[in-house]
Design a protein around this motif. Sequence first.
Motif, PDB file in Angstrom:
ATOM      1  N   GLY A 167       0.438  -0.709  -0.126  1.00 55.55           N
ATOM      2  CA  GLY A 167      -0.102  -0.088  -0.324  1.00 55.55           C
ATOM      3  C   GLY A 167       0.604   0.909   0.228  1.00 55.55           C
ATOM      4  N   ASN A 168       0.512   2.227   0.278  1.00 54.22           N
ATOM      5  CA  ASN A 168       0.643   3.232   0.731  1.00 54.22           C
ATOM      6  C   ASN A 168       1.353   3.969   1.428  1.00 54.22           C
ATOM      7  OD1 ASN A 168      -0.446   4.185  -2.384  1.00 54.22           O
ATOM      8  ND2 ASN A 168      -2.246   4.857  -0.715  1.00 54.22           N
ATOM      9  N   ILE A 169       1.691   3.725   2.834  1.00 54.96           N
ATOM     10  CA  ILE A 169       2.232   3.605   3.874  1.00 54.96           C
ATOM     11  C   ILE A 169       3.445   3.968   3.969  1.00 54.96           C
ATOM     12  CG2 ILE A 169       2.841   0.883   4.524  1.00 54.96           C
ATOM     13  CD1 ILE A 169       1.375   2.459   7.921  1.00 54.96           C
ATOM     14  N   ARG A 170       3.942   3.217   3.374  1.00 58.22           N
ATOM     15  CA  ARG A 170       6.034   3.254   3.173  1.00 58.22           C
ATOM     16  C   ARG A 170       6.574   4.450   2.296  1.00 58.22           C
ATOM     17  NH1 ARG A 170       9.769  -1.274   3.716  1.00 58.22           N
ATOM     18  NH2 ARG A 170       8.518  -2.803   5.044  1.00 58.22           N
ATOM     19  N   PHE A 171       5.578   5.278   1.586  1.00 54.30           N
ATOM     20  CA  PHE A 171       6.097   6.005   0.871  1.00 54.30           C
ATOM     21  C   PHE A 171       5.306   7.318   1.157  1.00 54.30           C
ATOM     22  CE2 PHE A 171       3.229   3.967  -1.863  1.00 54.30           C
ATOM     23  CZ  PHE A 171       3.304   4.350  -2.423  1.00 54.30           C
ATOM     24  N   ALA A 172       4.019   7.477   1.375  1.00 49.32           N
ATOM     25  CA  ALA A 172       3.062   8.289   1.412  1.00 49.32           C
ATOM     26  C   ALA A 172       3.338  10.206   2.530  1.00 49.32           C
ATOM     27  CB  ALA A 172       1.615   7.665   1.967  1.00 49.32           C
ATOM     28  N   GLY A 173       4.681   9.252   3.432  1.00 48.81           N
ATOM     29  CA  GLY A 173       4.784  10.621   4.336  1.00 48.81           C
ATOM     30  C   GLY A 173       4.220   9.920   5.709  1.00 48.81           C
ATOM     31  N   SER A 174       4.752  11.263   6.377  1.00 48.44           N
ATOM     32  CA  SER A 174       4.150  11.189   7.968  1.00 48.44           C
ATOM     33  C   SER A 174       3.055  11.863   7.970  1.00 48.44           C
ATOM     34  CB  SER A 174       5.131  11.627   8.955  1.00 48.44           C
ATOM     35  OG  SER A 174       4.941  13.443   7.848  1.00 48.44           O
ATOM     36  N   SER A 175       1.956  12.362   7.278  1.00 50.20           N
ATOM     37  CA  SER A 175       0.729  12.851   7.290  1.00 50.20           C
ATOM     38  C   SER A 175       0.132  11.893   6.897  1.00 50.20           C
ATOM     39  CB  SER A 175       0.436  13.950   6.587  1.00 50.20           C
ATOM     40  OG  SER A 175       1.124  13.716   5.662  1.00 50.20           O
ATOM     41  N   TYR A 176       0.523  10.676   6.016  1.00 52.60           N
ATOM     42  CA  TYR A 176      -0.450   9.647   5.714  1.00 52.60           C
ATOM     43  C   TYR A 176      -0.164   8.407   7.119  1.00 52.60           C
ATOM     44  CZ  TYR A 176      -2.154   5.241   3.578  1.00 52.60           C
ATOM     45  OH  TYR A 176      -2.639   4.123   3.285  1.00 52.60           O
ATOM     46  N   LEU A 177       1.048   8.313   8.000  1.00 49.41           N
ATOM     47  CA  LEU A 177       1.103   7.935   8.528  1.00 49.41           C
ATOM     48  C   LEU A 177      -0.228   7.643   9.824  1.00 49.41           C
ATOM     49  CD1 LEU A 177       2.444   5.247  10.381  1.00 49.41           C
ATOM     50  CD2 LEU A 177       4.493   6.842  10.956  1.00 49.41           C
ATOM     51  N   MET A 178      -0.054   9.094  10.084  1.00 47.81           N
ATOM     52  CA  MET A 178      -1.112   9.535  11.063  1.00 47.81           C
ATOM     53  C   MET A 178      -2.061   9.318  10.797  1.00 47.81           C
ATOM     54  SD  MET A 178      -1.271  14.049  13.134  1.00 47.81           S
ATOM     55  CE  MET A 178      -2.065  13.936  13.296  1.00 47.81           C
ATOM     56  N   TYR A 179      -3.025   9.801   9.669  1.00 47.89           N
ATOM     57  CA  TYR A 179      -3.862   9.205   9.268  1.00 47.89           C
ATOM     58  C   TYR A 179      -4.129   8.078   9.526  1.00 47.89           C
ATOM     59  CZ  TYR A 179      -6.617   6.407   5.822  1.00 47.89           C
ATOM     60  OH  TYR A 179      -7.354   5.407   5.234  1.00 47.89           O
ATOM     61  N   THR A 180      -3.391   6.399   9.421  1.00 51.05           N
ATOM     62  CA  THR A 180      -3.144   5.132   9.172  1.00 51.05           C
ATOM     63  C   THR A 180      -3.497   5.314  10.945  1.00 51.05           C
ATOM     64  OG1 THR A 180      -0.832   4.834   8.986  1.00 51.05           O
ATOM     65  CG2 THR A 180      -1.765   4.221   7.407  1.00 51.05           C
ATOM     66  N   LEU A 181      -2.468   5.845  11.944  1.00 49.55           N
ATOM     67  CA  LEU A 181      -2.331   5.046  13.315  1.00 49.55           C
ATOM     68  C   LEU A 181      -4.260   5.329  13.858  1.00 49.55           C
ATOM     69  CD1 LEU A 181       0.609   6.811  14.767  1.00 49.55           C
ATOM     70  CD2 LEU A 181      -0.477   4.413  14.777  1.00 49.55           C
ATOM     71  N   MET A 182      -4.851   7.051  13.371  1.00 52.42           N
ATOM     72  CA  MET A 182      -5.987   7.487  13.268  1.00 52.42           C
ATOM     73  C   MET A 182      -7.178   6.139  13.172  1.00 52.42           C
ATOM     74  SD  MET A 182      -6.017  11.565  13.280  1.00 52.42           S
ATOM     75  CE  MET A 182      -5.536  12.008  11.582  1.00 52.42           C
ATOM     76  N   ASP A 183      -7.223   6.033  11.958  1.00 56.19           N
ATOM     77  CA  ASP A 183      -7.741   4.904  11.250  1.00 56.19           C
ATOM     78  C   ASP A 183      -7.764   3.982  12.171  1.00 56.19           C
ATOM     79  OD1 ASP A 183      -9.380   4.059   8.690  1.00 56.19           O
ATOM     80  OD2 ASP A 183      -8.190   2.791   8.429  1.00 56.19           O
ATOM     81  N   VAL A 184      -7.574   3.395  12.964  1.00 48.28           N
ATOM     82  CA  VAL A 184      -7.284   2.699  13.988  1.00 48.28           C
ATOM     83  C   VAL A 184      -7.737   2.814  14.878  1.00 48.28           C
ATOM     84  CG1 VAL A 184      -5.902   0.787  15.245  1.00 48.28           C
ATOM     85  CG2 VAL A 184      -4.950   1.424  13.219  1.00 48.28           C
ATOM     86  N   ILE A 185      -8.157   4.180  15.569  1.00 52.22           N
ATOM     87  CA  ILE A 185      -8.468   4.559  16.161  1.00 52.22           C
ATOM     88  C   ILE A 185     -10.188   4.304  16.039  1.00 52.22           C
ATOM     89  CG2 ILE A 185      -9.372   6.773  17.834  1.00 52.22           C
ATOM     90  CD1 ILE A 185      -6.272   7.229  17.627  1.00 52.22           C
ATOM     91  N   ILE A 186     -10.949   4.922  15.052  1.00 50.56           N
ATOM     92  CA  ILE A 186     -11.598   4.963  14.644  1.00 50.56           C
ATOM     93  C   ILE A 186     -12.640   3.413  14.077  1.00 50.56           C
ATOM     94  CG2 ILE A 186     -13.327   5.862  13.187  1.00 50.56           C
ATOM     95  CD1 ILE A 186     -12.660   7.906  14.917  1.00 50.56           C
ATOM     96  N   ASP A 187     -11.389   2.564  13.883  1.00 52.03           N
ATOM     97  CA  ASP A 187     -12.031   1.382  14.224  1.00 52.03           C
ATOM     98  C   ASP A 187     -12.421   0.686  15.140  1.00 52.03           C
ATOM     99  OD1 ASP A 187     -11.794   1.513  10.909  1.00 52.03           O
ATOM    100  OD2 ASP A 187      -9.904   0.563  11.222  1.00 52.03           O
ATOM    101  N   ASN A 188     -11.384   1.388  16.043  1.00 54.76           N
ATOM    102  CA  ASN A 188     -12.183   0.663  17.145  1.00 54.76           C
ATOM    103  C   ASN A 188     -13.106   0.840  17.475  1.00 54.76           C
ATOM    104  OD1 ASN A 188      -9.036  -1.216  17.666  1.00 54.76           O
ATOM    105  ND2 ASN A 188      -8.708   0.963  18.576  1.00 54.76           N
ATOM    106  N   TYR A 189     -13.707   1.931  18.061  1.00 58.48           N
ATOM    107  CA  TYR A 189     -15.150   2.388  18.294  1.00 58.48           C
ATOM    108  C   TYR A 189     -16.048   1.429  17.508  1.00 58.48           C
ATOM    109  CZ  TYR A 189     -12.557   7.297  18.984  1.00 58.48           C
ATOM    110  OH  TYR A 189     -12.014   8.223  20.032  1.00 58.48           O
ATOM    111  N   PHE A 190     -15.949   1.783  16.514  1.00 64.16           N
ATOM    112  CA  PHE A 190     -16.415   0.377  15.783  1.00 64.16           C
ATOM    113  C   PHE A 190     -16.739  -0.619  16.109  1.00 64.16           C
ATOM    114  CE2 PHE A 190     -16.202   3.275  12.031  1.00 64.16           C
ATOM    115  CZ  PHE A 190     -17.541   2.958  11.414  1.00 64.16           C
ATOM    116  N   GLY A 191     -15.442  -1.404  15.839  1.00 59.52           N
ATOM    117  CA  GLY A 191     -15.539  -3.013  17.300  1.00 59.52           C
ATOM    118  C   GLY A 191     -16.248  -3.068  18.735  1.00 59.52           C
TER     119      GLY A 191
END
Length: 372
Positions: A167-191
């Motif tokens: 995917g994009n995580i290795r080359f999309a920069g630090s802002s994309y990494l921050m997005y993925t971390l927040m995405d995990v947080i939101i996914d935990n809400y669903f669970g």
Amino acid sequence: MSKIRRITIKPKKYRQVAGNSPGVIELDADALEPLITVFSYSESELISQEIKNSGELDAHLAKHQGLTHWVDIRGLGSMELFEYIGKRFNIHKLVLEDIAGTLQRPKLDEYDGYLFATSRMLYLNDNLEIENEQMSFILMPDILISFQENYQDCLHPVVTRLEGGKGNIRFAGSSYLMYTLMDVIIDNYFGLIYRLGDELDMIEELLYRKPDKSIMYKIQEIKRAMILIRRAAWPERDKINDMIRSDSPLITQDTKTFLKDIYDHCMQVVDLVESYKDVTTTLIDMNLSIISNRMNEIMKVLTIISSIFIPLTFIAGVYGMNFSYTDPETGKVLHHNMPELYAENGYLYTLLAMGLLAAIQVFYFYRKGWFK
């Protein structure tokens, strides 16, 4: 039917000294010693290292210049760490205060050269208690620093994606990494929401079998949990909207495209919470109605029994007065007293009359539909 799991909200202590100057860092007495892991990566490589002190962190960042770095800090019990981060990365003291405060609502603050954001991480611990933990982020060019209160490895899916390199995580920069971390947080809400929804389904089945007060208390606990999730999701949505509309060059346009997806997920979380809150209110009303209906059935049975025995009790009470028909001393006949008292078959006649009266009442109640 399995027993309902008792999911409760873990209480969070609030220790803030009134009157302190802005920017004063107050560490919690129960704060854990920090565990620091640095992930340095590019499209072709990933280097992870556990850091023991600030000197090792400086050496690691200097050695791997040109890579994107994620500094994962778990545990906020070191004043030395806050002082080092403030000096090393020129972080404002108000940001450091908010990181240590751990009671911030989700927000985004823009500073010269970096962005500061907070989120609320909600998850179940081993005791089925909902942990309400603050996640803080400092976003800089090619560097993302994340702060977590506990050692819980809630962000492991992101580490797995980094190790996989897909995917994009290795080359999309630090802002994309921050997005993925927040995405995990939101996914935990669903669970968490779906877990609570399963409990509501179990409670609804139990209500039809055996409603009681303990079920109502459990429904109220779930309602409190839903309110907790809503309090985290609403400002999280506003924060992500601020990130989408931000003009900061630290958030790339590609990242903003993915942030719109998180925004939609936040809206889904809010909609689910509102729906389940309505379900909890309905179940509470249903529980009270079922208990009230059963109480009415009991009162109806007691009323029928009382209605049958009231006239019988009246008859027995009248003849229980025992006013003699003759004066035992003079032998004078007392015409207004009970002539039936010495009737030969008076007892049997009275029982038959009482039985006939009871039968008539039962037949009358049956025709009225009281026994249905």
